[in-house]
Design an enzyme around this catalytic site. Structure first.
Site, mmCIF file in Angstrom:
data_model
loop_
_atom_site.group_PDB
_atom_site.id
_atom_site.type_symbol
_atom_site.label_atom_id
_atom_site.label_comp_id
_atom_site.label_asym_id
_atom_site.label_seq_id
_atom_site.Cartn_x
_atom_site.Cartn_y
_atom_site.Cartn_z
ATOM 1 N N ASP A 89 57.417 149.562 61.705
ATOM 2 C CA ASP A 89 57.517 149.925 63.118
ATOM 3 C C ASP A 89 57.761 151.427 63.266
ATOM 4 O O ASP A 89 57.174 152.089 64.125
ATOM 5 C CB ASP A 89 58.662 149.133 63.763
ATOM 6 C CG ASP A 89 58.541 147.642 63.473
ATOM 7 O OD1 ASP A 89 57.488 147.078 63.791
ATOM 8 O OD2 ASP A 89 59.479 147.069 62.896
ATOM 9 N N HIS A 116 63.178 143.497 64.317
ATOM 10 C CA HIS A 116 61.746 143.628 64.027
ATOM 11 C C HIS A 116 61.033 142.503 64.758
ATOM 12 O O HIS A 116 60.760 141.443 64.204
ATOM 13 C CB HIS A 116 61.455 143.556 62.520
ATOM 14 C CG HIS A 116 59.988 143.382 62.246
ATOM 15 N ND1 HIS A 116 59.080 144.386 62.484
ATOM 16 C CD2 HIS A 116 59.267 142.324 61.819
ATOM 17 C CE1 HIS A 116 57.864 143.940 62.200
ATOM 18 N NE2 HIS A 116 57.953 142.693 61.799
HETATM 19 P P1 NAX Z 1 50.958 135.423 52.987
HETATM 20 O O1 NAX Z 1 50.966 134.091 53.636
HETATM 21 O O2 NAX Z 1 49.683 136.086 52.604
HETATM 22 O O3 NAX Z 1 51.843 135.351 51.651
HETATM 23 C C1 NAX Z 1 53.098 134.748 51.620
HETATM 24 C C2 NAX Z 1 53.319 134.270 50.200
HETATM 25 O O4 NAX Z 1 54.652 133.813 50.081
HETATM 26 C C3 NAX Z 1 52.418 133.107 49.776
HETATM 27 O O5 NAX Z 1 51.762 133.428 48.556
HETATM 28 C C4 NAX Z 1 53.399 131.946 49.616
HETATM 29 O O6 NAX Z 1 52.999 131.059 48.569
HETATM 30 C C5 NAX Z 1 54.669 132.693 49.253
HETATM 31 N N1 NAX Z 1 55.911 131.945 49.479
HETATM 32 C C6 NAX Z 1 56.197 131.073 50.474
HETATM 33 N N2 NAX Z 1 57.420 130.569 50.304
HETATM 34 C C7 NAX Z 1 57.939 131.125 49.189
HETATM 35 C C8 NAX Z 1 59.162 130.982 48.487
HETATM 36 N N3 NAX Z 1 60.104 130.133 48.901
HETATM 37 N N4 NAX Z 1 59.355 131.717 47.374
HETATM 38 C C9 NAX Z 1 58.391 132.548 46.923
HETATM 39 N N5 NAX Z 1 57.205 132.715 47.531
HETATM 40 C C10 NAX Z 1 56.984 132.018 48.659
HETATM 41 O O7 NAX Z 1 51.823 136.358 53.943
HETATM 42 P P2 NAX Z 1 51.863 137.965 54.020
HETATM 43 O O8 NAX Z 1 50.786 138.437 54.917
HETATM 44 O O9 NAX Z 1 51.946 138.504 52.644
HETATM 45 O O10 NAX Z 1 53.224 138.192 54.817
HETATM 46 C C11 NAX Z 1 54.483 137.874 54.254
HETATM 47 C C12 NAX Z 1 55.577 137.977 55.293
HETATM 48 O O11 NAX Z 1 55.723 139.298 55.769
HETATM 49 C C13 NAX Z 1 55.364 137.104 56.533
HETATM 50 O O12 NAX Z 1 56.601 136.451 56.818
HETATM 51 C C14 NAX Z 1 55.087 138.125 57.614
HETATM 52 O O13 NAX Z 1 55.448 137.650 58.884
HETATM 53 C C15 NAX Z 1 55.929 139.273 57.166
HETATM 54 N N6 NAX Z 1 55.634 140.594 57.743
HETATM 55 C C16 NAX Z 1 56.676 141.411 58.029
HETATM 56 C C17 NAX Z 1 56.507 142.687 58.501
HETATM 57 C C18 NAX Z 1 57.671 143.572 58.809
HETATM 58 O O14 NAX Z 1 57.430 144.665 59.319
HETATM 59 N N7 NAX Z 1 58.932 143.218 58.547
HETATM 60 C C19 NAX Z 1 55.144 143.212 58.776
HETATM 61 C C20 NAX Z 1 54.076 142.487 58.056
HETATM 62 C C21 NAX Z 1 54.246 140.992 57.957
HETATM 63 O O15 NAX Z 1 53.808 140.416 59.142
#
Ligand code: NAX
Length: 328
Positions: free
Chosen positions: A159, A187
């Protein structure tokens, strides 16, 4: 030669993980002279893809990358961790209420917090990226009573970087001329990007812009809704920019802010600026020697006060909800 730093990444097989791991391994997280061991933590369904990513990491022959371990066991994944990037989370799916989202993520961040408590190195630093990031950080922190609370942080650097970029575009300034921008609060869509203390080439940004309607109706909503705009355009959520922000967050935490500048981090409140103590909220912070401090003494005008309070109110409600669910 230096001892390698153990960096754990959860959600390593996801799209942010894919953009993040190569930059960690090439030295952008900690610096060009710091070797790293990578620990990739995934759920069982993600292990195979994580192995594929690890093969590609091998194929880069990064001089700083010592070894890679892939696991679905949090106790193994956080063993000896010096830095933990908690990226994997449960996304909100259609029809999901806030309570469902918070309890699904509690099921991830509570055990991960405990595994950090029991297995990580004494100097562990945690960045939560997975949403709802601030409250997930609070859940993990509550499950790790032996880790100093201030080691749990949430990412608002994306952000922060988005706000700098929008302000540069509006004023024609170079991004490198912009200092002292602040993201306050959660956020989420309620976050408040504050330019009243920001400087553009040494001049006050709000005075230069001199357009409160642009602030209220364009700048703030553009920054707050940028994630949705990326999804709309790209057909997928922010990944490389999120990974970049995670790199920036940890690099700045470890290596310090520049003189005359600060950054934004979601950190446990000490009560500064009327944010209830203990909430993980974004503040302006300076960093030095691996520690951060909230910038004190800023004048908060009425425009800012109302927006900070609204975002903090949302964080309070999220905290109360996870308390109700027994997650903290
Ligand atoms: P993806 O769905 O591409 O990847 C998430 C990965 O996490 C998957 O491979 C899944 O198998 C794995 N996973 C799920 N549960 C797990 C656990 N208990 N232990 C280990 N791995 C686990 O998501 P992606 O686009 O990489 O985004 C990840 C996260 O970042 C989401 O929650 C998203 O909302 C968040 N974001 C946060 C941002 C921020 O500024 N704070 C911005 C970007 C993003 O939106």
């Amino acid at each position: 030669t230096r001892t390698p730093v153990n960096v754990t990444v959860t959600g390593a097989a996801g799209q942010i993980g894919y953009a993040l791991l190569f930059r960690i391994a090439s030295g952008h997280l900690l610096g060009p002279d710091v070797p790293v061991n990578l620990r990739l933590l995934e759920i069982p369904q993600g292990l195979k893809a994580a192995e594929g990513t690890a093969m590609e990491l091998d194929d880069c022959a990064f001089p700083l990358l010592r070894n890679i371990e892939i696991t679905d066991d949090a106790n193994v994944g956080f063993a000896g961790a010096n830095v933990a990037l908690l990226v994997g989370a449960r996304p909100r799916t259609k029809g999901m209420e806030r309570g469902d989202l918070l309890s699904a993520n509690g099921g991830i961040f509570k055990p991960q917090g405990k595994a950090i408590n029991d297995n990580a190195a004494d100097d562990i630093k945690v960045l939560v990226v997975g949403n709802p990031a601030n409250t997930n950080a609070l859940i993990a922190q509550a499950a790790a009573p032996d880790v100093p609370a201030e080691r749990f942080t949430a990412m608002t650097r994306l952000d922060h970087n988005r706000a700098i970029s929008q302000l540069a575009a509006k004023t024609g300034a170079a991004v490198s001329d912009i200092r002292k921008l602040t993201i306050w609060g959660n956020h989420s869509a309620t976050q408040y990007p504050d330019i009243f203390h920001a400087e553009i080439a040494g001049k006050n940004a709000a005075e230069l812009v001199n357009d409160e309607a642009w602030l209220a109706d364009t700048f703030i909503p553009t920054v707050a809704k940028r994630g949705a705009a990326i999804i709309e355009a790209r057909g997928a959520s922010s990944a490389a920019s999120a990974a970049n922000a995670a790199i920036d967050h940890v690099y700045t935490w470890v290596n310090g802010t520049a003189a005359g500048d600060w950054t934004s981090m979601g950190i446990p409140s000490d009560g500064s600026y009327g944010v209830p103590e203990g909430l993980i909220s974004s503040f302006p912070v300076t960093t030095k020697d691996g520690k951060y401090e909230i910038v004190q003494g800023l004048d908060i005008n009425e425009f800012s006060r109302a927006r900070i309070d609204a975002s903090v109110q949302e964080l309070t409600e999220e905290r109360d909800a996870v308390r109700e669910l027994g997650l903290i």
